[in-house]
Scaffold this motif. Structure first.
Motif, short mmCIF file in Angstrom:
data_model
loop_
_atom_site.label_atom_id
_atom_site.label_comp_id
_atom_site.label_asym_id
_atom_site.label_seq_id
_atom_site.Cartn_x
_atom_site.Cartn_y
_atom_site.Cartn_z
N PHE A 119 -12.60 0.16 -58.56
CA PHE A 119 -11.26 -0.42 -59.24
C PHE A 119 -10.91 -1.02 -58.44
CE2 PHE A 119 -7.96 -1.04 -62.26
CZ PHE A 119 -7.97 -2.24 -62.48
N PRO A 120 -10.67 -2.31 -58.29
CA PRO A 120 -9.54 -2.54 -57.14
C PRO A 120 -8.06 -2.79 -57.77
CG PRO A 120 -10.55 -4.32 -58.84
CD PRO A 120 -11.20 -3.43 -58.87
N PHE A 121 -7.58 -1.43 -57.63
CA PHE A 121 -6.35 -1.10 -57.49
C PHE A 121 -4.76 -1.84 -57.17
CE2 PHE A 121 -2.70 2.07 -56.91
CZ PHE A 121 -1.96 1.88 -58.30
N MET A 122 -5.65 -1.16 -55.92
CA MET A 122 -4.53 -2.45 -55.00
C MET A 122 -4.16 -4.17 -55.05
SD MET A 122 -2.05 -0.07 -53.36
CE MET A 122 -1.17 -1.70 -52.92
N HIS A 123 -5.05 -5.15 -55.13
CA HIS A 123 -5.90 -5.65 -55.47
C HIS A 123 -4.62 -6.01 -56.44
CE1 HIS A 123 -7.81 -10.39 -56.03
NE2 HIS A 123 -7.68 -9.66 -57.60
N LEU A 124 -5.17 -5.64 -57.74
CA LEU A 124 -4.44 -5.64 -59.32
C LEU A 124 -2.74 -5.53 -58.50
CD1 LEU A 124 -7.19 -4.08 -61.30
CD2 LEU A 124 -6.32 -7.37 -61.61
N SER A 171 -18.68 -5.44 -64.89
CA SER A 171 -17.98 -6.67 -65.42
C SER A 171 -16.39 -7.04 -65.31
CB SER A 171 -18.55 -6.85 -67.08
OG SER A 171 -17.80 -8.13 -67.77
N ILE A 172 -16.09 -5.65 -65.54
CA ILE A 172 -14.61 -5.21 -65.24
C ILE A 172 -13.97 -5.64 -64.11
CG2 ILE A 172 -12.72 -3.50 -65.29
CD1 ILE A 172 -14.56 -1.87 -67.27
N ILE A 173 -14.65 -5.45 -63.04
CA ILE A 173 -14.18 -5.67 -61.47
C ILE A 173 -14.45 -7.14 -61.58
CG2 ILE A 173 -14.85 -5.45 -59.31
CD1 ILE A 173 -15.69 -2.35 -60.20
N THR A 174 -14.79 -7.67 -61.70
CA THR A 174 -15.56 -9.04 -61.60
C THR A 174 -14.04 -9.75 -62.67
OG1 THR A 174 -18.09 -9.62 -61.61
CG2 THR A 174 -16.42 -11.14 -62.72
N GLY A 175 -13.91 -9.16 -63.49
CA GLY A 175 -12.70 -9.85 -64.38
C GLY A 175 -11.32 -9.37 -63.64
N ALA A 176 -11.16 -8.80 -62.96
CA ALA A 176 -9.75 -7.94 -62.32
C ALA A 176 -9.78 -9.31 -61.17
CB ALA A 176 -10.21 -6.55 -61.55
#
Length: 360
Positions: free
Chosen positions: A289-294, A262-267
């Protein structure tokens, strides 16, 4: 006024062996700055279930017998010698954290971050699923005549949502996405609606919970998460509900489950330059966790730890009819059936929203 301190005081306790037991607990005498309460209502929180079944949340471990419960309200039945602002018979909601008041965090007003805080139901501090409990007077808030004990107990989960909304800084007419339609997600939805965030979307795995969310806030759009799809695919489906353009994506995403997916979807839902507010409590380490996307999108990732200075505000929200927390209650049990109550609350097949333990 004093009461006989040998009265029956049943309490719901867990331990490091992950068992549940309804057992008698001695009634404490209130200190000078404390009052003795007859606990009239306690809501069961997901953390109560977690302490019972897993024995810890992060660094907080159950190391001995501990009484569960912290979403509570009760009646003042005995006063400490220095308590002047309460009277016998007052109906009060309980803020369940007692900070040291001396560290730099307390001094700057962030007492919810105090590392010496005593929090009800976090070992070794006993909680409120018992008949009688001594509480510091400074942590009590009088309930208006038009509020029930049940509503007083629900000030606690509403305070969690309130703190998340406060830190996310929702704006009138700006979109918001809420991940999860459990009690905290629904409370967050109700407050986001009151803030005028628009459009609103909420997601969940459960069609029943999404249907409940739609009844609570008819204008909200719902999205049922498909576990066969990736987080990015679900995020793309959610974004379509906001509109076709990149700038239509929500600037605020409030994640209320704490689960990794859910956290990744929200990201992936939140737009560039937006805020991902993680309200839910999850595992110690989140993978993938999609670090670079964020990072490329300069997305602010924020967290909350409980709440601070929220009880007067949430009491007004409830008493003035701005937020209806009564509708969250799906099941009620007497104190004597507390084991049954938490067992039902822990069973996802029962479709409970909020389970309340009453002691009338």
């Amino acid at each position: 006024m004093t009461i006989a301190h040998d009265l029956p005081n049943p309490s719901l306790q867990t331990n490091p062996e992950h068992t549940l037991e309804l057992r008698e607990q001695p009634i404490e005498l209130p200190g000078p700055d404390e009052v003795l309460l007859r606990i009239r209502a306690t809501g069961i929180c997901g953390s109560d279930v977690h302490y019972w079944k897993h024995g810890q949340i992060g660094e907080l471990k159950v190391r001995g017998n501990c009484i569960l419960g912290h979403e509570a309200a009760g009646e003042v039945i005995e006063l400490g010698s220095e308590v002047k602002n309460f009277e016998i018979g007052d109906r009060v909601a309980i803020e369940p954290q007692d900070a040291c008041g001396k560290c730099f965090l307390c001094i700057q007003g962030d007492y919810n971050l105090c590392q010496e805080v005593d929090f009800l139901s976090v070992y070794p501090c006993h909680g409120t699923i018992q008949r009688y409990r001594v509480i510091k007077a400074k942590n009590l808030f009088k309930l208006p005549d038009n509020m029930t004990y049940e509503e007083g107990a629900l000030c606690e989960p509403l305070s969690v949502a309130y703190h998340g909304i406060e830190r996310a800084q929702l704006e009138l007419g700006r979109g918001a996405m809420i991940c999860g339609a459990g009690p905290i997600g629904l409370a967050t939805l109700a407050l986001a609606n009151a803030c005028g965030a628009a459009p609103l979307v909420i997601s969940d795995l459960s069609a029943d919970r999404l249907e409940f969310a739609k009844k609570l806030v008819p204008r909200v759009q719902t999205y049922q998460i498909d576990l066969k799809k990736s987080a990015e695919e679900n995020a793309a489906g959610i974004r379509k509900l906001f509109g076709p353009r990149e700038e239509d994506a929500p600037p605020k995403v409030l994640e209320c489950t704490g689960t990794e997916n859910s956290i990744i979807t929200g990201a992936y839902v939140v737009r560039r330059s937006g805020t991902l507010m993680v309200i839910g409590v999850g595992r110690d380490i989140i993978n993938n966790f999609p670090f670079m996307h964020l990072s490329f999108g300069e997305v602010d990732v924020k967290f909350i730890n409980r709440y601070h200075q929220s009880w007067p505000a949430v009491i007004r929200l409830i008493s003035d009819g701005i937020v209806d927390v009564k509708s969250f209650v799906s099941h009620r049990f007497p104190l004597e059936k507390a084991v049954e109550a938490i067992t039902l609350s822990s069973d996802p097949t029962q479709s409970s929203i909020k389970v309340i333990i009453e002691d009338k």
